[in-house]
Write an enzyme that holds these catalytic residues in place. Structure first.
Site, short mmCIF file in Angstrom:
data_model
loop_
_atom_site.label_atom_id
_atom_site.label_comp_id
_atom_site.label_asym_id
_atom_site.label_seq_id
_atom_site.Cartn_x
_atom_site.Cartn_y
_atom_site.Cartn_z
N HIS A 158 0.82 -1.22 0.00
CA HIS A 158 0.00 0.00 0.00
C HIS A 158 0.86 1.28 0.00
CE1 HIS A 158 -3.61 -2.32 0.44
NE2 HIS A 158 -3.30 -2.76 1.65
N ASP A 193 -2.99 -10.52 -2.42
CA ASP A 193 -3.51 -10.04 -1.15
C ASP A 193 -5.00 -9.74 -1.31
OD1 ASP A 193 -2.16 -8.62 1.54
OD2 ASP A 193 -4.06 -7.71 0.94
N HIS A 195 -6.48 -7.20 -0.32
CA HIS A 195 -6.60 -5.78 -0.62
C HIS A 195 -5.82 -5.45 -1.90
CE1 HIS A 195 -6.86 -6.02 3.87
NE2 HIS A 195 -7.92 -5.25 3.63
N ASP A 282 -4.40 -12.90 3.73
CA ASP A 282 -5.61 -12.35 4.34
C ASP A 282 -6.86 -12.61 3.51
OD1 ASP A 282 -4.51 -10.70 2.43
OD2 ASP A 282 -4.54 -8.89 3.64
#
Length: 341
Positions: A158, A193, A195, A282
């Protein structure tokens, strides 16, 4: 497969996490690494210490201004005298007709995309250690290893060239890809991931030499909310070198593997010389962030498909938070990958 890890990640121990207006302890805790280490031990991997590469690899993807900020931030914050135990911004400039601030409070807002990246006294040291883990794993592949695994903490995907966000400070995945570019004309990044890897996308968005592919939960309902849509395809010379596959919240194994097959075709068409996998565990059905429903056996199947891309591969740990099966999911992914090689 050799794995790279250092205990120096423990210097970063954030506490603050704001969720829908509620302050909680962050899910990005040092214990994540302990559970991942158990997963490595179950797979009988050789674990090595990283080499200290210094600022060079970090400076390939991050601005000098941002690196100076991270290095000096805690001392400047502490000098205020009345500041809190962690650095959390109360301003996030949109940068329209803005001037770079001289105050540490202003610089903190300038260089953070959200409040999910609190900076403490050991954050810079921990982030630098994680980037060295990623570069060491990339160097192993450049030196002839078929694949390597980097147990990076804090995570990185990120983080933009000049902004932290979403638990991330230095973009370990991007740093590894840039290191591989020293030898390979083209490199691909596959982010699995839960995200979207918005920082990685931002770093390479206008570049034709690094393909970024991300499979993630639909950002209309999930972090990072404003990046990660299918229409985001790159810009300028990089147009067409970014490929996002957003999936519905709760997606399970079979739907995910269909999307992964599409990602595999895109990577193969790009014809890179090496691959970086941003491994987020995740997406697990048991992860506390509850974005997808991938089973442990599903992670093994994901590893199998990625291995069959057939490229020299650096696997960089991104997300994956505290659950009873976190280590099992890592064992399954790496086992599936190695079994297909």
């Amino acid at each position: 497969m050799k794995a790279v890890y250092t205990e120096r990640h423990r210097s970063h121990d954030p506490q603050f996490f704001l969720v829908r207006g509620v302050i909680k302890r962050t899910t990005e805790q040092p214990e994540r690494a302990d559970r991942l280490l158990k997963g490595l031990a179950a797979g009988s991997h050789d674990i090595i210490e990283p080499t200290a590469f210094g600022q060079g690899p970090r400076a390939r993807v991050h601005s000098a201004e941002y690196l100076r900020f991270l290095a000096d931030a805690w001392n400047e914050w502490s000098a205020l005298g009345d500041a809190g135990p962690e650095m959390i911004a109360n301003i996030h400039p949109v940068r329209q007709a803005a001037t770079y601030p001289t105050s540490i409070v202003g610089k903190l807002g300038w260089h953070t995309a959200d409040t999910a990246c609190p900076i403490g006294p050991g954050t810079w040291a921990g982030a630098c250690a994680a980037s060295d883990v990623a570069v060491t794993a990339a160097q192993l592949v450049l030196d002839g290893e078929d694949a390597s695994y980097a147990l990076c903490r804090p995570p990185g995907h990120h983080a933009y060239a000049d902004m932290a966000g979403g638990f991330c400070f230095l973009n370990n995945t991007a740093i590894a890809a840039a290191h591989l570019r020293l030898r390979h004309e083209r490199v691909a990044i596959l982010d699995v991931d839960v995200h979207h890897g918005n920082g990685t996308q931002g770093i390479f968005y206008a570049r034709p030499d690094v393909l970024t592919v991300s499979i993630h939960a639909d950002p209309s309902d999930f972090y990072p909310f404003v990046w990660g849509y299918a229409h985001e395809r790159g810009e300028g010379a990089g147009l067409g070198a970014n490929f996002n596959i957003p999936l519905p919240i709760g997606t399970g194994d079979d739907t995910y593997l269909t999307a992964l097959a599409d990602a595999k075709k895109t990577i193969e068409a790009f014809a890179p010389g090496a691959l970086v996998v941003a491994l987020g565990l995740d997406a697990s059905e048991h992860d506390p962030l509850k974005g997808m429903s991938i089973t442990t056996s599903g992670f093994s199947r994901i590893g199998d498909v990625i291995a069959r891309i057939g490229l020299p591969t650096v696997i960089v740990q991104e997300g994956g938070y505290l659950s009873d099966v976190l280590g099992d999911n890592l064992t399954a992914f790496l086992g599936g990958f190695e079994g297909a090689r």
